[in-house]
Design an enzyme around this catalytic site. Structure first.
Site, short mmCIF file in Angstrom:
data_model
loop_
_atom_site.label_atom_id
_atom_site.label_comp_id
_atom_site.label_asym_id
_atom_site.label_seq_id
_atom_site.Cartn_x
_atom_site.Cartn_y
_atom_site.Cartn_z
N LYS A 1 2.21 10.51 7.61
CA LYS A 1 1.38 10.21 8.78
C LYS A 1 1.86 10.90 10.06
CE LYS A 1 -1.18 6.39 6.95
NZ LYS A 1 -0.71 5.50 5.90
N ASP B 1 9.26 2.79 1.85
CA ASP B 1 8.08 3.58 2.19
C ASP B 1 7.80 3.38 3.67
OD1 ASP B 1 5.66 4.79 2.56
OD2 ASP B 1 4.63 3.77 0.91
N PHE C 1 0.85 -1.18 0.00
CA PHE C 1 0.00 0.00 0.00
C PHE C 1 0.89 1.23 0.00
CE2 PHE C 1 -2.39 3.54 1.66
CZ PHE C 1 -3.55 3.47 0.91
C1 LIG Z 1 -0.96 5.63 4.40
C2 LIG Z 1 0.17 5.23 3.53
C3 LIG Z 1 0.48 5.94 2.36
C4 LIG Z 1 -0.40 7.05 1.82
O1 LIG Z 1 -0.48 8.13 2.68
P1 LIG Z 1 -1.63 9.23 2.43
O2 LIG Z 1 -1.24 10.33 3.38
O3 LIG Z 1 -2.93 8.60 2.76
O4 LIG Z 1 -1.53 9.64 1.01
C5 LIG Z 1 1.61 5.58 1.66
N1 LIG Z 1 2.37 4.55 2.06
C6 LIG Z 1 2.10 3.84 3.17
C7 LIG Z 1 3.01 2.73 3.57
C8 LIG Z 1 0.98 4.14 3.94
O5 LIG Z 1 0.67 3.41 5.01
#
Ligand SMILES: *Cc1c(COP(=O)(O)O)cnc(C)c1O
Length: 417
Positions: A261, A232, A147
């Site tokens: 986040k 990520d 994700f």
């Molecule tokens: C939540 C998330 C994203 C996307 O973040 P948004 O602020 O919702 O665009 C990208 N990568 C990972 C691993 C995430 O958990």
């Protein structure tokens, strides 16, 4: 005025007046009004323990006093200059985050998906300008079950029909391989490959922890083949795993790392790409940007977030509470109430035993009815990611309640252990 869309009177009214809100979420029927620390209160005054913590956006709990104070102080000064002008917090913010993460340079954005997009652009441009990949030919290796966000390029990296179907045409240039399999990554790399982009722990997939040698092997592989390792850490980063970054657990440093986040302290969206100077220097003025990226308010909150993490005791606390979490969920596995459990730091993916007949969503509904908020990831899997500063007694309360919910369901299913 209908009031809040999920208030009972509003729900009744919706029978006649359809909701004005697009239906791209299926929330639990809880309407929150206030929050403090690990606790939130709904519009009827009911209190809940928040064990989702905004998918780790609320790693420091709701309205952490230091974060609110930093935001309030900045609101009294200046909130946004745009990058057309300098402001006094941008360089200190970049310095603080790079020092915290042992990196060289930072590019500020707002959402996690934007940070991922930025990393993709940096890797492609590095591939063309530095590695010498032929124009338009760059490929990036990504993983199944990942994700990385919701933009059209980011969903092009996904093989999940729910995230992907109906949103084509897709951005080309991604090769999807199984997660946790370094050999599959090796096989997918060729002379067009500019990056390997993975989560160090897959969050939305249900807290999938790869084999211990996965990240070290990807690091070796990328270094040997002149490919960028991009991790990520939008969800896994900033304390969740008991370390500042999840990659610290593997002793690996990525070439680029995405953060988001928790970087905004649960107050506003703040994201960034941090990493190698020579890679981020592929951008020159005008080649990439964001109106809100690195705004004064974001930097003020982001600096306060770094202040909370710099001493390291929150990470240590997440690690220590993570041991408690692991021990308690292992008991649930041993009792046959969970079919599987994965934990790392203060983060757990729990698979409810299918024989109990409870979906993840239903489990969350039952927990919410007893004052514990969590969210399913998919199927029968739920994720726990409470604030890193949750009281130990509150963590036990959450696990006691989960135990009760699962035990009662097992009794009903005639499977009481
Ligand atoms: C939540 C998330 C994203 C996307 O973040 P948004 O602020 O919702 O665009 C990208 N990568 C990972 C691993 C995430 O958990």
């Amino acid at each position: 005025m209908l009031g809040h869309p999920d208030a009972p009177h509003a729900r009744a009214a919706r029978a006649v007046t359809p909701s004005a809100l697009a239906p791209n979420y299926h929330p639990l029927p809880v309407v929150l009004a206030t929050g403090e620390g690990s606790w939130v209160t709904d519009v009827h005054g009911r209190r809940y323990l928040d064990c989702l913590a905004g998918y780790s956006a609320l790693n420091f709990g709701h309205r952490h006093p230091a974060l609110v104070a930093a935001a309030k102080a900045q609101l009294g000064k200046i909130t946004l200059t745009s990058r057309a002008f300098e402001h006094e917090l941008l360089e200190p913010f970049a310095r603080a985050v790079t020092e915290l993460t042992g990196t060289e340079m930072l590019l500020p954005m707002n959402t996690g998906a934007e940070a991922v997009e930025t990393a993709v652009k940096a890797a492609r441009k590095w591939g063309y300008d530095v590695k010498g990949v032929p124009d338009e030919a760059a490929t990036i290796v990504v993983t199944e079950g990942a994700f990385h966000g919701r933009t059209t390029t980011v969903v092009s990296m996904s093989e999940d029909p729910q995230m992907r179907d109906g949103f084509g045409p897709y951005t080309p240039g991604f090769r999807i391989v199984p997660y946790g399999d370094a050999d599959a990554v090796a096989a997918a790399i060729d002379e067009t490959t500019v990056a390997v982009l993975v989560e160090p722990v897959q969050g939305e997939s249900g807290v999938i922890v790869p084999p211990a040698d996965y990240l070290p092997r990807l690091r070796e592989l990328c270094s040997a083949t002149d490919v960028l390792l991009v991790l990520d850490e939008v969800q896994s980063g900033l304390g969740r795993t008991g370390t500042t970054l999840a990659q610290d657990l593997a002793g690996v440093r990525a070439d680029l790392t995405t953060l988001g986040k928790a970087l905004g302290g649960g107050i506003l969206p703040v994201s960034a790409v941090v990493g190698r100077r020579d890679v981020l220097e592929v951008f020159s003025a005008g080649t990439h940007g964001s109106t809100f990226g690195g705004n004064s308010l974001a930097c003020a909150v982001g600096l306060a977030v770094v202040d909370l993490l710099a001493p390291g005791d929150l990470q240590a606390r997440a690690g220590a509470l993570g041991v408690v979490l692991r021990e308690r969920v292992e008991v649930l596995v041993a009792r046959g109430l969970l079919a599987g459990a994965r934990t790392v730091g203060l983060w757990a993916g729990l698979d409810v035993e299918p024989a109990l007949g409870l979906s993840g969503y239903q489990t969350c509904q039952r927990l919410a009815a007893r004052g514990i908020l969590v969210k399913e990831t998919h199927g029968t899997t739920i994720r726990l990611s409470p604030p890193l500063n949750i009281a130990e007694a509150d963590l036990h309360l959450a696990l006691d309640t989960l135990t009760d919910v699962l035990h009662e369901e097992a009794v009903e299913a005639g499977r009481a252990p």
